[in-house]
Design a protein around this motif. Structure first.
Motif, PDB file in Angstrom:
ATOM      1  N   ARG A 287      33.846  -5.019  57.902  1.00 28.82           N
ATOM      2  CA  ARG A 287      35.364  -4.894  58.456  1.00 28.82           C
ATOM      3  C   ARG A 287      36.224  -5.800  57.624  1.00 28.82           C
ATOM      4  N   ALA A 288      35.488  -6.931  57.202  1.00 31.78           N
ATOM      5  CA  ALA A 288      36.504  -7.746  56.247  1.00 31.78           C
ATOM      6  C   ALA A 288      36.826  -7.168  54.980  1.00 31.78           C
ATOM      7  N   ALA A 289      35.777  -6.343  54.409  1.00 34.64           N
ATOM      8  CA  ALA A 289      36.147  -5.620  53.212  1.00 34.64           C
ATOM      9  C   ALA A 289      37.023  -4.502  53.304  1.00 34.64           C
ATOM     10  N   GLU A 290      37.268  -4.003  54.335  1.00 29.25           N
ATOM     11  CA  GLU A 290      38.342  -3.126  54.640  1.00 29.25           C
ATOM     12  C   GLU A 290      39.675  -3.780  54.871  1.00 29.25           C
ATOM     13  N   LYS A 291      39.582  -4.942  55.323  1.00 24.85           N
ATOM     14  CA  LYS A 291      41.188  -5.618  55.332  1.00 24.85           C
ATOM     15  C   LYS A 291      41.405  -6.178  53.922  1.00 24.85           C
ATOM     16  N   LEU A 292      40.379  -6.513  53.168  1.00 24.95           N
ATOM     17  CA  LEU A 292      40.765  -6.937  51.665  1.00 24.95           C
ATOM     18  C   LEU A 292      41.328  -5.596  50.885  1.00 24.95           C
ATOM     19  N   ARG A 293      40.721  -4.480  51.046  1.00 20.92           N
ATOM     20  CA  ARG A 293      41.146  -3.423  50.338  1.00 20.92           C
ATOM     21  C   ARG A 293      42.627  -2.712  50.864  1.00 20.92           C
ATOM     22  N   ALA A 294      42.760  -3.028  52.059  1.00 22.33           N
ATOM     23  CA  ALA A 294      44.266  -2.621  52.748  1.00 22.33           C
ATOM     24  C   ALA A 294      45.321  -3.559  52.140  1.00 22.33           C
ATOM     25  N   GLU A 295      44.985  -4.788  51.579  1.00 17.68           N
ATOM     26  CA  GLU A 295      46.011  -5.661  51.027  1.00 17.68           C
ATOM     27  C   GLU A 295      45.707  -5.644  49.691  1.00 17.68           C
ATOM     28  N   HIS A 296      44.769  -4.728  49.014  1.00 16.76           N
ATOM     29  CA  HIS A 296      44.653  -4.793  47.395  1.00 16.76           C
ATOM     30  C   HIS A 296      44.438  -6.135  47.025  1.00 16.76           C
ATOM     31  N   LEU A 297      43.252  -6.670  47.609  1.00 13.03           N
ATOM     32  CA  LEU A 297      42.742  -7.820  47.082  1.00 13.03           C
ATOM     33  C   LEU A 297      41.192  -7.832  46.994  1.00 13.03           C
ATOM     34  N   GLU A 298      40.818  -8.905  46.384  1.00 13.91           N
ATOM     35  CA  GLU A 298      39.404  -9.107  46.186  1.00 13.91           C
ATOM     36  C   GLU A 298      39.176 -10.488  46.477  1.00 13.91           C
ATOM     37  N   ALA A 299      37.742 -10.825  46.838  1.00  6.79           N
ATOM     38  CA  ALA A 299      37.580 -12.090  47.528  1.00  6.79           C
ATOM     39  C   ALA A 299      36.347 -12.402  46.356  1.00  6.79           C
TER      40      ALA A 299
ATOM     41  N   SER B 154      35.452   1.345  42.631  1.00  7.67           N
ATOM     42  CA  SER B 154      36.873   1.419  43.432  1.00  7.67           C
ATOM     43  C   SER B 154      36.746   2.981  43.826  1.00  7.67           C
ATOM     44  N   ALA B 155      36.345   4.098  43.015  1.00  7.72           N
ATOM     45  CA  ALA B 155      36.478   5.588  43.532  1.00  7.72           C
ATOM     46  C   ALA B 155      35.628   5.425  44.884  1.00  7.72           C
ATOM     47  N   ALA B 156      34.496   4.885  44.936  1.00  7.25           N
ATOM     48  CA  ALA B 156      33.407   5.061  46.186  1.00  7.25           C
ATOM     49  C   ALA B 156      34.291   4.723  47.187  1.00  7.25           C
ATOM     50  N   MET B 157      34.720   3.287  47.103  1.00  4.22           N
ATOM     51  CA  MET B 157      35.565   2.625  48.437  1.00  4.22           C
ATOM     52  C   MET B 157      36.732   3.369  48.629  1.00  4.22           C
ATOM     53  N   ALA B 158      37.379   3.778  47.811  1.00  2.00           N
ATOM     54  CA  ALA B 158      38.870   4.837  47.876  1.00  2.00           C
ATOM     55  C   ALA B 158      38.311   6.145  48.858  1.00  2.00           C
ATOM     56  N   ALA B 159      37.173   6.468  48.313  1.00  2.00           N
ATOM     57  CA  ALA B 159      36.955   7.873  49.125  1.00  2.00           C
ATOM     58  C   ALA B 159      36.415   7.531  50.479  1.00  2.00           C
ATOM     59  N   MET B 160      35.680   6.392  50.715  1.00  2.00           N
ATOM     60  CA  MET B 160      35.310   6.311  52.172  1.00  2.00           C
ATOM     61  C   MET B 160      36.471   5.857  53.008  1.00  2.00           C
ATOM     62  N   ASP B 161      37.384   5.065  52.330  1.00  2.00           N
ATOM     63  CA  ASP B 161      38.475   4.520  53.214  1.00  2.00           C
ATOM     64  C   ASP B 161      39.445   5.933  53.504  1.00  2.00           C
ATOM     65  N   ALA B 162      39.530   6.834  52.596  1.00  2.00           N
ATOM     66  CA  ALA B 162      40.470   8.062  52.935  1.00  2.00           C
ATOM     67  C   ALA B 162      39.720   8.680  53.874  1.00  2.00           C
TER      68      ALA B 162
END
Length: 223
Positions: free
Chosen positions: A76-88, A170-178
């Motif tokens: 869930r934290a990772a989803e929030k990160l990507r929604a704001e175009h951030l990395e931790a 990035s491609a894998a995470m973008a596909a999962m989020d979409a």
């Protein structure tokens, strides 16, 4: 206080208003009188941290259950990160027992610097490793959480000896989020976050999802 209009509110004694409505009410009155109290920001500031913490729906004693919960919170934290175009670049994990039910008190908060990422898989791996390091089998746990800090814009930090492949990640995470955005959160998720999730917080007092879930749509009856 016989305040029925904005004019009545503006004419109140500022000191009395502050005592009644604290500094927030005093600022509202000052703004209505033409005095700027809060500066407008053209760009919202970058977040300093992202947290995903919850109490469990039941007491947990098994590592497998706690691992699933921590993995879910990291996702869930990772989803929030990507929604704001951030990395931790720093991740912390907390686990604790219930201080109110008579159980022995145990609470641990441990963190570590990580390679900047927003990849769910990487964050789950780091989070579960940290949680396992502080988990003790003799306690009954009721809460855990994952906190991400040292946030920075995605893709702007490069590591000379990085073991990751940023483009593929990035491609894998973008596909999962979409897919999840189109068909619903959690349609695709890492198996480590579990399928049944019996540790989820109780939701018996939630209102019905009348407009988003067909099974909960209100039905009308004719008599």
């Amino acid at each position: 206080m016989s305040v029925e209009t904005v004019a009545d509110f503006v004419s109140l004694d500022p000191k009395s208003l502050r005592n009644l409505l604290t500094v927030v009410g005093a600022r509202v009155q000052a703004e209505l009188r033409g005095q700027s109290c809060l500066a407008l920001a053209d760009v919202s500031p970058t977040r300093k941290s992202i947290a995903s913490t919850r109490t469990f729906g039941r007491i947990l004693t098994e590592w497998s259950d706690i691992r699933e919960a921590v993995a879910h919170y990291a996702a869930r934290a990772a989803e929030k990160l990507r929604a704001e175009h951030l990395e931790a670049a720093h991740l912390s994990v907390l686990i604790q027992t219930n201080p109110h039910n008579g159980d022995p008190w145990y609470a641990k908060h441990v963190g570590a610097a990580i390679e900047p990422t927003s990849d769910t898989r990487d964050l789950i791996r780091h989070a579960t490793e940290l949680a396992e390091a502080v988990w003790l089998p003799s306690y009954r746990y009721f809460k855990a959480g994952v906190i991400l800090t040292d946030l920075r814009p995605a893709g702007q930090q490069s590591q000379l000896f990085s073991m990751r492949q940023p483009e593929m990640s990035s491609a894998a995470m973008a596909a999962m989020d979409a897919i999840n955005a189109r068909f619903g959160r959690g349609i695709i998720r890492p198996s480590s976050t579990a399928l049944s999730r019996t540790w989820r917080p109780r939701a018996t007092l939630l209102s019905g999802r009348y407009t988003t879930c067909l099974d909960e749509v209100v039905t009308a009856r004719s008599w």
